[in-house]
Design a protein around this motif. Structure first.
Motif, PDB file in Angstrom:
ATOM      1  N   HIS A 173       0.856  -1.182   0.000  1.00  0.00           N
ATOM      2  CA  HIS A 173       0.000   0.000   0.000  1.00  0.00           C
ATOM      3  C   HIS A 173       0.895   1.235   0.000  1.00  0.00           C
ATOM      4  O   HIS A 173       1.901   1.279   0.707  1.00  0.00           O
ATOM      5  CB  HIS A 173      -0.916   0.017   1.225  1.00  0.00           C
ATOM      6  CG  HIS A 173      -2.045  -0.960   1.133  1.00  0.00           C
ATOM      7  ND1 HIS A 173      -3.279  -0.633   0.630  1.00  0.00           N
ATOM      8  CD2 HIS A 173      -2.119  -2.268   1.488  1.00  0.00           C
ATOM      9  CE1 HIS A 173      -4.076  -1.693   0.675  1.00  0.00           C
ATOM     10  NE2 HIS A 173      -3.387  -2.703   1.189  1.00  0.00           N
ATOM     11  N   TYR A 231       0.843   5.652   0.110  1.00  0.00           N
ATOM     12  CA  TYR A 231       0.034   6.791   0.540  1.00  0.00           C
ATOM     13  C   TYR A 231       0.667   8.099   0.081  1.00  0.00           C
ATOM     14  O   TYR A 231       1.889   8.211  -0.009  1.00  0.00           O
ATOM     15  CB  TYR A 231      -0.107   6.790   2.061  1.00  0.00           C
ATOM     16  CG  TYR A 231      -0.667   5.504   2.612  1.00  0.00           C
ATOM     17  CD1 TYR A 231      -2.040   5.281   2.703  1.00  0.00           C
ATOM     18  CD2 TYR A 231       0.190   4.487   3.027  1.00  0.00           C
ATOM     19  CE1 TYR A 231      -2.547   4.081   3.201  1.00  0.00           C
ATOM     20  CE2 TYR A 231      -0.308   3.283   3.524  1.00  0.00           C
ATOM     21  CZ  TYR A 231      -1.672   3.088   3.603  1.00  0.00           C
ATOM     22  OH  TYR A 231      -2.162   1.900   4.080  1.00  0.00           O
ATOM     23  N   ASP A 232      -0.185   9.078  -0.162  1.00  0.00           N
ATOM     24  CA  ASP A 232       0.217  10.361  -0.734  1.00  0.00           C
ATOM     25  C   ASP A 232       0.225  11.443   0.354  1.00  0.00           C
ATOM     26  O   ASP A 232      -0.821  11.980   0.735  1.00  0.00           O
ATOM     27  CB  ASP A 232      -0.766  10.727  -1.849  1.00  0.00           C
ATOM     28  CG  ASP A 232      -0.497  12.083  -2.464  1.00  0.00           C
ATOM     29  OD1 ASP A 232       0.647  12.573  -2.346  1.00  0.00           O
ATOM     30  OD2 ASP A 232      -1.433  12.645  -3.071  1.00  0.00           O
ATOM     31  N   ILE A 246      -2.884  14.018   1.592  1.00  0.00           N
ATOM     32  CA  ILE A 246      -3.390  13.941   2.966  1.00  0.00           C
ATOM     33  C   ILE A 246      -3.342  15.315   3.621  1.00  0.00           C
ATOM     34  O   ILE A 246      -4.303  15.753   4.268  1.00  0.00           O
ATOM     35  CB  ILE A 246      -2.564  12.923   3.783  1.00  0.00           C
ATOM     36  CG1 ILE A 246      -2.798  11.499   3.249  1.00  0.00           C
ATOM     37  CG2 ILE A 246      -2.932  12.987   5.261  1.00  0.00           C
ATOM     38  CD1 ILE A 246      -1.821  10.474   3.797  1.00  0.00           C
ATOM     39  N   THR A 291      -7.310   3.419   9.219  1.00  0.00           N
ATOM     40  CA  THR A 291      -5.900   3.319   8.829  1.00  0.00           C
ATOM     41  C   THR A 291      -5.036   3.455  10.081  1.00  0.00           C
ATOM     42  O   THR A 291      -4.547   4.545  10.385  1.00  0.00           O
ATOM     43  CB  THR A 291      -5.516   4.422   7.819  1.00  0.00           C
ATOM     44  OG1 THR A 291      -6.576   4.631   6.890  1.00  0.00           O
ATOM     45  CG2 THR A 291      -4.240   4.064   7.063  1.00  0.00           C
ATOM     46  N   LEU A 350       0.989   8.035   9.388  1.00  0.00           N
ATOM     47  CA  LEU A 350      -0.072   8.787   8.724  1.00  0.00           C
ATOM     48  C   LEU A 350      -0.888   9.593   9.729  1.00  0.00           C
ATOM     49  O   LEU A 350      -1.240  10.748   9.479  1.00  0.00           O
ATOM     50  CB  LEU A 350      -0.983   7.833   7.946  1.00  0.00           C
ATOM     51  CG  LEU A 350      -0.286   6.955   6.907  1.00  0.00           C
ATOM     52  CD1 LEU A 350      -1.283   6.017   6.239  1.00  0.00           C
ATOM     53  CD2 LEU A 350       0.418   7.808   5.854  1.00  0.00           C
ATOM     54  N   MET A 406      -8.646   9.811   4.505  1.00  0.00           N
ATOM     55  CA  MET A 406      -7.490   9.036   4.039  1.00  0.00           C
ATOM     56  C   MET A 406      -7.756   8.201   2.783  1.00  0.00           C
ATOM     57  O   MET A 406      -6.814   7.855   2.061  1.00  0.00           O
ATOM     58  CB  MET A 406      -7.038   8.116   5.174  1.00  0.00           C
ATOM     59  CG  MET A 406      -5.603   7.666   5.114  1.00  0.00           C
ATOM     60  SD  MET A 406      -4.396   8.979   5.441  1.00  0.00           S
ATOM     61  CE  MET A 406      -4.582   9.169   7.210  1.00  0.00           C
ATOM     62  N   TYR A 441      -6.173   8.810  -0.734  1.00  0.00           N
ATOM     63  CA  TYR A 441      -4.737   9.082  -0.690  1.00  0.00           C
ATOM     64  C   TYR A 441      -3.938   7.812  -0.406  1.00  0.00           C
ATOM     65  O   TYR A 441      -2.790   7.881   0.030  1.00  0.00           O
ATOM     66  CB  TYR A 441      -4.459  10.179   0.338  1.00  0.00           C
ATOM     67  CG  TYR A 441      -5.429  11.316   0.151  1.00  0.00           C
ATOM     68  CD1 TYR A 441      -5.391  12.085  -1.017  1.00  0.00           C
ATOM     69  CD2 TYR A 441      -6.444  11.568   1.073  1.00  0.00           C
ATOM     70  CE1 TYR A 441      -6.318  13.086  -1.244  1.00  0.00           C
ATOM     71  CE2 TYR A 441      -7.371  12.565   0.853  1.00  0.00           C
ATOM     72  CZ  TYR A 441      -7.311  13.322  -0.311  1.00  0.00           C
ATOM     73  OH  TYR A 441      -8.243  14.307  -0.551  1.00  0.00           O
ATOM     74  N   GLY A 442      -4.553   6.669  -0.695  1.00  0.00           N
ATOM     75  CA  GLY A 442      -3.865   5.396  -0.602  1.00  0.00           C
ATOM     76  C   GLY A 442      -4.200   4.536  -1.804  1.00  0.00           C
ATOM     77  O   GLY A 442      -5.276   4.677  -2.410  1.00  0.00           O
ATOM     78  N   GLY A 484      -6.862   3.897   0.850  1.00  0.00           N
ATOM     79  CA  GLY A 484      -6.244   4.544   2.006  1.00  0.00           C
ATOM     80  C   GLY A 484      -7.006   4.390   3.303  1.00  0.00           C
ATOM     81  O   GLY A 484      -6.458   4.629   4.373  1.00  0.00           O
ATOM     82  N   GLU A 513       3.757  -0.911   3.933  1.00  0.00           N
ATOM     83  CA  GLU A 513       3.116   0.370   3.661  1.00  0.00           C
ATOM     84  C   GLU A 513       4.212   1.385   3.358  1.00  0.00           C
ATOM     85  O   GLU A 513       5.229   1.441   4.056  1.00  0.00           O
ATOM     86  CB  GLU A 513       2.288   0.839   4.856  1.00  0.00           C
ATOM     87  CG  GLU A 513       1.056  -0.010   5.111  1.00  0.00           C
ATOM     88  CD  GLU A 513       0.226   0.527   6.258  1.00  0.00           C
ATOM     89  OE1 GLU A 513      -0.880   1.050   6.000  1.00  0.00           O
ATOM     90  OE2 GLU A 513       0.686   0.438   7.417  1.00  0.00           O
ATOM     91  N   LEU A 529       5.072   5.507   2.292  1.00  0.00           N
ATOM     92  CA  LEU A 529       4.624   6.898   2.231  1.00  0.00           C
ATOM     93  C   LEU A 529       5.378   7.616   1.121  1.00  0.00           C
ATOM     94  O   LEU A 529       6.612   7.693   1.151  1.00  0.00           O
ATOM     95  CB  LEU A 529       4.871   7.595   3.563  1.00  0.00           C
ATOM     96  CG  LEU A 529       4.471   9.084   3.620  1.00  0.00           C
ATOM     97  CD1 LEU A 529       2.968   9.249   3.407  1.00  0.00           C
ATOM     98  CD2 LEU A 529       4.899   9.706   4.947  1.00  0.00           C
TER      99      LEU A 529
END
Length: 425
Positions: free
Chosen positions: A24, A26-27, A31, A57, A62, A279, A282-283, A369, A387, A389
């Motif tokens: 996964h 994430y942005d 976020i 999440t 995060l 969230m 953004y995932g 996300g 995960e 980032l």
């Protein structure tokens, strides 16, 4: 509306050289932008706070980003309370919204001064048994029963929900709790899930604000805050229009000024506990095509499966899929995109029109996300993924390493036989 990945194919290929798929990602930039927008949308209410739903999440890296925007944590279990405490959240920034609650969890919530949100009328006796008293500040969850319908046809059925108190129980609870010394009350309700409309929060606010006025007038209880909970959704499908949090915030503002201010309740704080909205977009789940099968249908097998994202298997939920590097190619092939679990519902997409997929192609599964990684499990001995980032400066960081076989076996009785598997004496 076209769904566009927040990361390039080139960046994913770079990450994959270090981290095996599936994972996964994430942005951070997205976020942060969204958290700021939520804060601005409710800035008219001085006491506003978003309590992020940790269950969506539960990843510290995060949640710490949200903490920078004064978000709190909404917890529903002992470990979520422990996680929030470990991240440095104080009691005012922790909401404990549980149901069917062990007494030890009430005690933990009280020990860290969290706001306790009682799900049931009988929980008054439970919390007294757990603590020996009732805290000075308490929240009660409301369930009006019946159906909750919006003008655009979105409907949910609170009457079929296990959560919350009836109207009569709520009034009785306020009276009893006031007699037991509660000084500040809150009201909470969650009446519809994943609403893709700007109407939901204002309509819910109207219900709760009118209820708050009646409760205060009838019981004399001081209502300090109203929690609109979650339910603000995201557009999983590319043809859906996203919610506008600024329009939503202003809609709640108008109802607040119409109902609460004239009743002398213009100091009531507004809380929310959004997980999906904060969230979800953004995932993404990143996976590779590793197999193709040609029988009665055309199948593409990927190295992710339902243990990495169970929403499609569990709910038949739609998650958009982008074949990286083929974003502009014609979607002229019909596929079922499947994982390797020994379950026939292990499918990310059924009869989905996509560009031609070759083994080795990277698939980007959108909007994971929230309720993505967090709903994972170990069926078939599958291991939890990493995960990642994607940081605002374009670099990336592993914020959770992938699980190993040693992790998987760690809770077993480690006899000599197991230790030999890992080369231990």
């Amino acid at each position: 509306m076209k769904k566009t990945p927040f990361v390039t194919k080139e960046k994913l290929e770079e990450i994959i050289r270090d981290v095996p798929t599936p994972f996964h990602i994430y942005d951070e930039k997205g976020i942060r932008k969204n958290a700021q927008a939520v804060k601005e949308a409710f800035a008219w209410n001085p006491g506003f706070r978003e309590y992020f739903a940790v269950k969506a999440t539960p990843t510290p890296a995060l949640i710490k980003i949200l903490k920078e925007y004064d978000c709190g944590c909404d917890c529903s279990s002992m470990t979520e309370l422990m996680l929030s405490e470990a991240m440095g959240f104080d009691g005012d920034h922790i909401m404990f919204s549980s149901n069917d609650t062990p007494l030890t969890e009430y005690k933990k919530a009280n020990d860290i001064h969290a706001i306790i949100n009682l799900d049931d009328f009988t929980s008054i006796a439970d919390i007294e048994e757990a603590l020996g008293y009732v805290p000075k500040r308490i929240c009660c969850r409301y369930n009006p029963g019946g159906l909750f319908e919006l003008s655009n046809g979105i409907m949910d059925n609170p009457g079929d929900s296990k959560y919350g108190m009836t109207t009569d129980q709520l009034f009785q609870a306020f009276r009893i709790l006031k007699e037991k010394g509660v000084e500040e009350f809150g009201i909470h309700a969650f009446l519809a899930s994943n609403t893709v409309t700007n109407e939901y929060y204002p309509k819910l606010a109207e219900v709760l604000f009118n209820l708050a006025v009646k409760l205060q007038n009838v019981t004399g209880a001081h209502i300090g805050f109203i929690n609109l909970s979650g339910g603000v959704g995201i557009p999983y499908k590319p043809w859906e229009e996203p919610n506008d949090i600024h329009v939503i915030g202003e809609g709640v503002h108008k109802v607040y000024d119409k109902i609460l201010v004239p009743a002398g309740m213009g100091d009531v704080k507004i809380f929310t506990e959004m997980g999906r909205f904060m969230m979800g977009p953004y995932g993404a789940l990143v996976t590779r095509a590793i197999h193709e099968k040609h029988i009665y249908k055309e199948y593409i097998g990927v190295d992710a499966c339902a243990v990495n994202l169970m929403r499609p298997a569990m709910y038949g939920a739609y998650h958009h899929i982008t074949v990286m590097g083929k974003e502009n190619a014609e979607c002229d092939h019909k596929y079922d995109i499947v994982g390797s679990l020994c379950e026939n519902n292990d499918k990310f997409a059924i009869d989905r029109m996509l560009p031609e997929i070759k083994k080795g192609d990277i698939l980007y599964i959108h909007d994971t996300g929230a309720h993505g990684f967090s709903m994972g499990y170990n069926y078939n001995g599958k291991l939890w993924s990493a995960e990642i980032l994607l940081k605002a400066d374009g670099s990336y960081e592993m914020i959770r390493r992938p699980e190993t076989p040693k992790d998987y076996f760690a809770t077993l009785d480690f006899t000599l036989e197991y230790r030999k598997m890992f080369g231990e004496k």
